[in-house]
Design an enzyme around this catalytic site. Structure first.
Site, PDB file in Angstrom:
ATOM      1  N   GLY A   9      69.079  10.405 -34.622  1.00  0.00           N
ATOM      2  CA  GLY A   9      68.592  10.992 -33.375  1.00  0.00           C
ATOM      3  C   GLY A   9      69.627  11.897 -32.731  1.00  0.00           C
ATOM      4  N   LEU A  11      71.476  11.689 -29.826  1.00  0.00           N
ATOM      5  CA  LEU A  11      72.733  11.135 -29.316  1.00  0.00           C
ATOM      6  C   LEU A  11      73.495  10.364 -30.388  1.00  0.00           C
ATOM      7  CD1 LEU A  11      74.588  10.646 -26.902  1.00  0.00           C
ATOM      8  CD2 LEU A  11      73.184   8.661 -26.305  1.00  0.00           C
ATOM      9  N   ASP A  35      66.137  -1.597 -39.237  1.00  0.00           N
ATOM     10  CA  ASP A  35      65.040  -1.546 -38.266  1.00  0.00           C
ATOM     11  C   ASP A  35      65.334  -2.618 -37.212  1.00  0.00           C
ATOM     12  OD1 ASP A  35      62.736  -1.793 -36.803  1.00  0.00           O
ATOM     13  OD2 ASP A  35      61.384  -1.862 -38.528  1.00  0.00           O
ATOM     14  N   ILE A  36      65.659  -2.176 -36.008  1.00  0.00           N
ATOM     15  CA  ILE A  36      66.097  -3.134 -34.980  1.00  0.00           C
ATOM     16  C   ILE A  36      64.981  -4.084 -34.531  1.00  0.00           C
ATOM     17  CG2 ILE A  36      68.034  -1.728 -34.138  1.00  0.00           C
ATOM     18  CD1 ILE A  36      66.139  -1.007 -31.701  1.00  0.00           C
ATOM     19  N   ALA A  59      65.977   4.264 -30.114  1.00  0.00           N
ATOM     20  CA  ALA A  59      64.942   3.987 -29.108  1.00  0.00           C
ATOM     21  C   ALA A  59      63.637   4.652 -29.498  1.00  0.00           C
ATOM     22  CB  ALA A  59      65.383   4.517 -27.738  1.00  0.00           C
ATOM     23  N   THR A  61      61.373   7.176 -27.956  1.00  0.00           N
ATOM     24  CA  THR A  61      61.656   8.134 -26.878  1.00  0.00           C
ATOM     25  C   THR A  61      60.497   9.092 -26.561  1.00  0.00           C
ATOM     26  OG1 THR A  61      62.688   9.619 -28.481  1.00  0.00           O
ATOM     27  CG2 THR A  61      64.170   8.142 -27.281  1.00  0.00           C
ATOM     28  N   TYR A 124      57.535   3.967 -20.832  1.00  0.00           N
ATOM     29  CA  TYR A 124      58.878   4.148 -21.430  1.00  0.00           C
ATOM     30  C   TYR A 124      59.953   3.577 -20.499  1.00  0.00           C
ATOM     31  CZ  TYR A 124      63.154   6.761 -22.589  1.00  0.00           C
ATOM     32  OH  TYR A 124      64.452   7.118 -22.871  1.00  0.00           O
ATOM     33  N   LYS A 128      62.523   0.447 -21.251  1.00  0.00           N
ATOM     34  CA  LYS A 128      63.983   0.594 -21.222  1.00  0.00           C
ATOM     35  C   LYS A 128      64.602  -0.390 -20.228  1.00  0.00           C
ATOM     36  CE  LYS A 128      66.237   3.223 -23.098  1.00  0.00           C
ATOM     37  NZ  LYS A 128      66.921   3.161 -24.413  1.00  0.00           N
ATOM     38  N   TRP A 149      67.701  13.664 -19.440  1.00  0.00           N
ATOM     39  CA  TRP A 149      67.424  15.014 -19.947  1.00  0.00           C
ATOM     40  C   TRP A 149      68.375  15.406 -21.098  1.00  0.00           C
ATOM     41  CZ3 TRP A 149      66.317  18.712 -15.202  1.00  0.00           C
ATOM     42  CH2 TRP A 149      65.445  18.084 -14.314  1.00  0.00           C
TER      43      TRP A 149
HETATM   44  N1  LIG Z   1      66.149  12.144 -24.863  1.00  0.00           N
HETATM   45  C1  LIG Z   1      66.329  12.020 -23.554  1.00  0.00           C
HETATM   46  O1  LIG Z   1      66.064  12.950 -22.774  1.00  0.00           O
HETATM   47  C2  LIG Z   1      66.857  10.731 -22.985  1.00  0.00           C
HETATM   48  C3  LIG Z   1      66.966  10.606 -21.590  1.00  0.00           C
HETATM   49  C4  LIG Z   1      67.472   9.403 -21.065  1.00  0.00           C
HETATM   50  C5  LIG Z   1      67.862   8.387 -21.913  1.00  0.00           C
HETATM   51  N2  LIG Z   1      67.722   8.533 -23.257  1.00  0.00           N
HETATM   52  C6  LIG Z   1      68.139   7.426 -24.125  1.00  0.00           C
HETATM   53  O2  LIG Z   1      69.214   7.896 -24.918  1.00  0.00           O
HETATM   54  C7  LIG Z   1      69.188   7.233 -26.198  1.00  0.00           C
HETATM   55  C8  LIG Z   1      69.239   8.280 -27.296  1.00  0.00           C
HETATM   56  O3  LIG Z   1      68.103   9.146 -27.167  1.00  0.00           O
HETATM   57  P1  LIG Z   1      67.878  10.359 -28.179  1.00  0.00           P
HETATM   58  O4  LIG Z   1      67.387  11.496 -27.388  1.00  0.00           O
HETATM   59  O5  LIG Z   1      69.052  10.494 -29.061  1.00  0.00           O
HETATM   60  O6  LIG Z   1      66.649   9.754 -29.003  1.00  0.00           O
HETATM   61  P2  LIG Z   1      66.062  10.234 -30.418  1.00  0.00           P
HETATM   62  O7  LIG Z   1      66.593  11.588 -30.772  1.00  0.00           O
HETATM   63  O8  LIG Z   1      64.601  10.003 -30.347  1.00  0.00           O
HETATM   64  O9  LIG Z   1      66.729   9.185 -31.429  1.00  0.00           O
HETATM   65  C9  LIG Z   1      66.360   7.835 -31.460  1.00  0.00           C
HETATM   66  C10 LIG Z   1      66.501   7.362 -32.885  1.00  0.00           C
HETATM   67  O10 LIG Z   1      66.152   5.974 -32.927  1.00  0.00           O
HETATM   68  C11 LIG Z   1      65.381   5.789 -34.102  1.00  0.00           C
HETATM   69  N3  LIG Z   1      64.551   4.588 -34.070  1.00  0.00           N
HETATM   70  C12 LIG Z   1      63.278   4.460 -33.610  1.00  0.00           C
HETATM   71  N4  LIG Z   1      62.819   3.220 -33.847  1.00  0.00           N
HETATM   72  C13 LIG Z   1      63.820   2.540 -34.453  1.00  0.00           C
HETATM   73  C14 LIG Z   1      63.939   1.227 -34.968  1.00  0.00           C
HETATM   74  N5  LIG Z   1      62.918   0.356 -34.901  1.00  0.00           N
HETATM   75  N6  LIG Z   1      65.105   0.855 -35.554  1.00  0.00           N
HETATM   76  C15 LIG Z   1      66.134   1.720 -35.644  1.00  0.00           C
HETATM   77  N7  LIG Z   1      66.084   2.986 -35.196  1.00  0.00           N
HETATM   78  C16 LIG Z   1      64.934   3.399 -34.599  1.00  0.00           C
HETATM   79  C17 LIG Z   1      64.542   7.039 -34.167  1.00  0.00           C
HETATM   80  O11 LIG Z   1      63.922   7.190 -35.427  1.00  0.00           O
HETATM   81  P3  LIG Z   1      62.485   7.968 -35.495  1.00  0.00           P
HETATM   82  O12 LIG Z   1      62.747   9.349 -34.983  1.00  0.00           O
HETATM   83  O13 LIG Z   1      62.158   7.890 -36.954  1.00  0.00           O
HETATM   84  O14 LIG Z   1      61.550   7.202 -34.616  1.00  0.00           O
HETATM   85  C18 LIG Z   1      65.569   8.108 -33.855  1.00  0.00           C
HETATM   86  O15 LIG Z   1      66.275   8.521 -35.008  1.00  0.00           O
HETATM   87  C19 LIG Z   1      67.942   6.361 -26.182  1.00  0.00           C
HETATM   88  O16 LIG Z   1      68.288   5.074 -25.808  1.00  0.00           O
HETATM   89  C20 LIG Z   1      67.068   6.980 -25.091  1.00  0.00           C
HETATM   90  O17 LIG Z   1      66.205   6.026 -24.529  1.00  0.00           O
HETATM   91  C21 LIG Z   1      67.246   9.694 -23.816  1.00  0.00           C
END
Ligand SMILES: NC(=O)c1ccc[n+]([C@@H]2O[C@H](COP(=O)([O-])OP(=O)(O)OC[C@H]3O[C@@H](n4cnc5c(N)ncnc54)[C@H](OP(=O)(O)O)[C@@H]3O)[C@@H](O)[C@H]2O)c1
Length: 279
Positions: A9, A11, A35-36, A59, A61, A124, A128, A149
């Site tokens: 993902g 981050l 797979d968590i 997560a 997301t 969502y 969280k 964001w």
């Molecule tokens: N994006 C934002 O704007 C935002 C804002 C606030 C907070 N956050 C938080 O920041 C963190 C990182 O977000 P991000 O934007 O990097 O998210 P992301 O790009 O969607 O990456 C999340 C990764 O987790 C993987 N995942 C999903 N289900 C899983 C499982 N069961 N076991 C293991 N891995 C799994 C996803 O795989 P798949 O793609 O195959 O599902 C994806 O590779 C998250 O905790 C998110 O809630 C994000």
């Protein structure tokens, strides 16, 4: 050894890259390798690896889709997080859980402090918050870092969408009454690696400095990328989405500065750096 989840993902990939840069041994993982939500697999993984810390970036997301897929969203964000917290507790490992501005009610116009009342407005955000509660229930050695964001080089994000739209449109309508802070995944990754190296446990908010609306973020993106696209302001009421989004996403970063960590650069500088890297 540090376990990093979600490294495919936005981050997680930058956290893994940052640890690598610092020569810190870690295990990158994503759903294909760990797979968590699979409790037995998580238990087995911790049994086979000497994990002293977890940076949990995995997560569900998809904020709008979560409204119709709530079961899956809770399974990943709440149960998956609890599975990791339980194993961290057994091993005495510290855990850093990345959470979101969406746990707050989104009212008012002041930045939310880490201890302000939580009241998520969408599925969502609720999932969280349940993840946060699981971390607190099982662990004393935890960090909860709420961000907002996020834009990174893996996966799609708002800036990415704006650039895609600029290929076919000369006008876009973007929400002007939701205020928050963009966060460059690379900048946040550095801070998370700084935080996990300490025992300054507790709750933090972390994002690039300054606040803006999505509308302003779109304008800045087009300005820097030299795209001639007009950005029309629309209200949240005019731009309906499946998930309700907070109008006030401002987060206070005082916990970061009070604990001696370096705050992230201004969001405009971060957008410039990001676009310089991807264009
Ligand atoms: N994006 C934002 O704007 C935002 C804002 C606030 C907070 N956050 C938080 O920041 C963190 C990182 O977000 P991000 O934007 O990097 O998210 P992301 O790009 O969607 O990456 C999340 C990764 O987790 C993987 N995942 C999903 N289900 C899983 C499982 N069961 N076991 C293991 N891995 C799994 C996803 O795989 P798949 O793609 O195959 O599902 C994806 O590779 C998250 O905790 C998110 O809630 C994000």
């Amino acid at each position: 050894m540090i376990l990093v989840t979600g490294t495919k993902g936005q981050l997680g990939s930058d956290v893994s890259a940052e640890l690598k840069k610092r020569n810190i041994p870690h295990i990158p993982s994503d759903v294909d390798t760990l797979d968590i939500t699979d409790k037995a697999a998580v238990e087995k993984f911790f049994g086979e690896n000497d994990i002293s810390a977890v940076i949990h970036c995995a997560a569900y997301t998809a904020v709008d889709k979560a409204e119709s897929e709530s079961e899956l969203c809770f399974k990943i964000n709440a149960e998956g997080t609890e599975n990791l917290a339980i194993e961290c507790s057994k091993k005495g490992a510290k855990m850093l859980y990345v959470s979101t501005d969406y746990v707050f009610p989104g009212d008012g116009d002041k930045p939310f402090g880490v201890n302000d009342k939580k009241n998520p407005q969408n599925v969502y955000g609720k999932s969280k918050l349940m993840g946060e509660e699981a971390v607190k229930k099982h662990l004393s050695k935890f960090f909860i870092v709420r961000t907002s964001w996020v834009f990174g080089e893996k996966n799609t994000n708002f800036i990415h969408t704006m650039l895609r739209l600029s290929e076919t449109r000369d006008e876009v309508s973007v929400v002007c009454d939701q205020i928050g802070s963009p966060t460059y995944a690379k900048d946040l990754a550095r801070l998370l690696c700084d935080i996990i190296a300490t025992d300054k446990y507790g709750e933090y908010h972390a994002h690039n400095s300054g606040f803006c609306s999505w509308n302003e973020l779109a304008e800045e993106t087009f300005r820097i990328a030299k795209k001639n696209v007009k950005v029309n302001p629309v209200t949240s009421e005019e731009y309906k989405t499946a998930a309700k989004r907070p109008k006030n996403s401002r987060l206070s970063m005082t916990a970061v500065t009070e604990n001696g960590f370096t705050p992230l650069q201004h969001w405009k500088d971060a957008v410039k750096e990001y676009l310089g890297n991807i264009l």
